[in-house]
Design an enzyme around this catalytic site. Structure first.
Site, mmCIF file in Angstrom:
data_model
loop_
_atom_site.group_PDB
_atom_site.id
_atom_site.type_symbol
_atom_site.label_atom_id
_atom_site.label_comp_id
_atom_site.label_asym_id
_atom_site.label_seq_id
_atom_site.Cartn_x
_atom_site.Cartn_y
_atom_site.Cartn_z
ATOM 1 C CE1 TYR A 108 7.210 2.880 12.687
ATOM 2 C CE2 TYR A 108 7.162 0.601 11.933
ATOM 3 C CZ TYR A 108 6.502 1.722 12.412
ATOM 4 O OH TYR A 108 5.148 1.697 12.611
ATOM 5 C CB ALA A 125 -3.086 12.708 12.765
ATOM 6 C CB THR A 126 -4.016 7.927 15.452
ATOM 7 O OG1 THR A 126 -3.088 7.767 14.380
ATOM 8 C CG2 THR A 126 -4.948 6.730 15.503
ATOM 9 C CG ASN A 127 -9.427 10.971 16.358
ATOM 10 O OD1 ASN A 127 -8.998 11.940 16.969
ATOM 11 N ND2 ASN A 127 -10.031 11.078 15.189
ATOM 12 C CG HIS A 139 -10.217 16.021 17.740
ATOM 13 N ND1 HIS A 139 -10.961 16.902 16.985
ATOM 14 C CD2 HIS A 139 -10.014 14.934 16.948
ATOM 15 C CE1 HIS A 139 -11.190 16.376 15.799
ATOM 16 N NE2 HIS A 139 -10.634 15.174 15.755
ATOM 17 C CD GLN A 163 -15.106 8.864 15.422
ATOM 18 O OE1 GLN A 163 -14.182 9.603 15.099
ATOM 19 N NE2 GLN A 163 -16.182 9.302 16.028
ATOM 20 C CB VAL A 221 -5.711 13.321 18.488
ATOM 21 C CG1 VAL A 221 -6.554 14.493 18.964
ATOM 22 C CG2 VAL A 221 -4.314 13.786 18.095
ATOM 23 C CB THR A 262 -13.155 13.092 8.578
ATOM 24 O OG1 THR A 262 -12.388 12.699 9.727
ATOM 25 C CG2 THR A 262 -14.625 13.039 8.948
ATOM 26 C CE LYS A 314 -3.985 2.290 0.785
ATOM 27 N NZ LYS A 314 -3.549 3.660 1.030
#
Length: 318
Positions: free
Chosen positions: A71, A124-126, A181, A88, A128, A235, A46
């Protein structure tokens, strides 16, 4: 470990090439902010596909080296942007994602740091705010060099909706969303301005939060992600653009004031929690948290939001 560092090659590592990560990479190329962009994903095919796709548009953009890596490529990066994690789902709150993503993040952050990375991490991941705190704890980096995207997108949504309502350029609307957030975020009505004029003068009332149209605008802001997820599944464009804005502030040493998730250490009378607040962002990360003179009600809302975040964090990560 250094508390300050000088950007070397303007190299950014993106961990996660899902919707947000790939949208961020695309936005980075269009704005020509970095010199090198390495895409890292557990699904290497990907990441390779995204890198090839974007590279094929390079003749139309500012020259930039983009490749799919590992990494170990984080070692000399100025910035690592983490967008990887569980998404989400419809009907799921950001806080519902805690347990799933905390475990994922512990592995990701360790892999980043094991490379010899000594830059800034942008999360940025929730959820967050909580994952930014996890990142700081696991990485051992100075607090200011671990930043969450916080309420930068909520603030942008809020400004857009206000600009649409009052029919003015959104760049002339100055208003903040602070707190988590998520569901406990709140608008700082007391500091909302349009072209330097307090918002209350545009609606002829000092009780802005009680004005039905303004309350509706905030509800649209707070619930925007739910409406978008129900319609398109996720989103990603808006938050990608917000991440690029933070990236630019860091790499260009802008000292810009942005609503990011930063660790409070006594500011606003609150400690030991990452939460969305206005902060000065430059090449060293968070230079300073801006302490607004909040109304008693706004202060109460911030304390409530911090309390919810602490409770959720402590259940999932000690």
């Amino acid at each position: 470990m250094k508390t300050q560092f000088t950007p070397k090659t303007r190299k950014v590592a993106v961990i996660g090439t899902g919707f947000v990560g790939s949208s961020y990479a695309f936005s980075m190329v269009n704005q020509g902010i970095a010199n090198e962009l390495v895409l890292i994903d557990m699904n290497k095919e990907k990441a390779e596909g995204e890198a090839r796709d974007i590279n094929h548009g390079m003749p139309f953009a500012t020259p930039m080296k983009i490749w799919a890596g590992d990494y170990k490529d984080c070692a000399d990066a100025d910035l690592a942007v983490i967008t990887a994690g569980a998404n989400q789902a419809p009907g799921e709150t950001r806080l519902d994602l805690v347990e799933k993503n905390v475990k994922i993040f512990e592995c990701i952050v360790k892999d980043i740091m094991n490379s010899g990375f000594d830059g800034i991490i942008l999360v940025a991941t929730n959820p967050v705010d909580i994952l930014a705190h996890v990142t700081q704890k696991v990485s051992g980096l100075p607090n200011g060099r671990v930043i969450g995207s916080g309420t930068i997108l909520d603030t942008a949504r809020f400004r857009y909706l206000l600009s649409d309502y009052f029919e003015v350029d959104s760049r002339n609307v100055h208003a903040y969303i602070m707190g988590e957030h998520g569901d406990t975020e709140f608008p700082v009505w007391s500091h909302a301005q349009i072209g330097g004029v307090k918002l209350e003068h545009f609606i002829n009332t000092a009780a802005i939060e009680k004005e039905p149209d303004m309350q509706h605008l905030f509800e649209q802001t707070r619930d925007a992600a739910y409406h978008i997820i129900n319609r398109k599944g996720a989103t990603y464009y808006g938050i990608a653009m917000g991440l690029v804005r933070i990236t630019k502030a860091i790499l260009d040493d802008e000292n810009s004031i942005l609503t990011v998730s930063a660790l409070l250490e006594g500011q606003y009378g609150i400690s030991d929690v990452y939460i969305g607040v206005p902060a000065i962002i430059n090449k060293n990360g968070v230079r300073q948290i801006i302490e607004l003179n909040l109304t008693p009600h706004e202060q109460q809302q911030l304390e409530h939001s911090a309390s919810i975040l602490k409770q959720t964090r402590d259940r999932a990560f000690v």
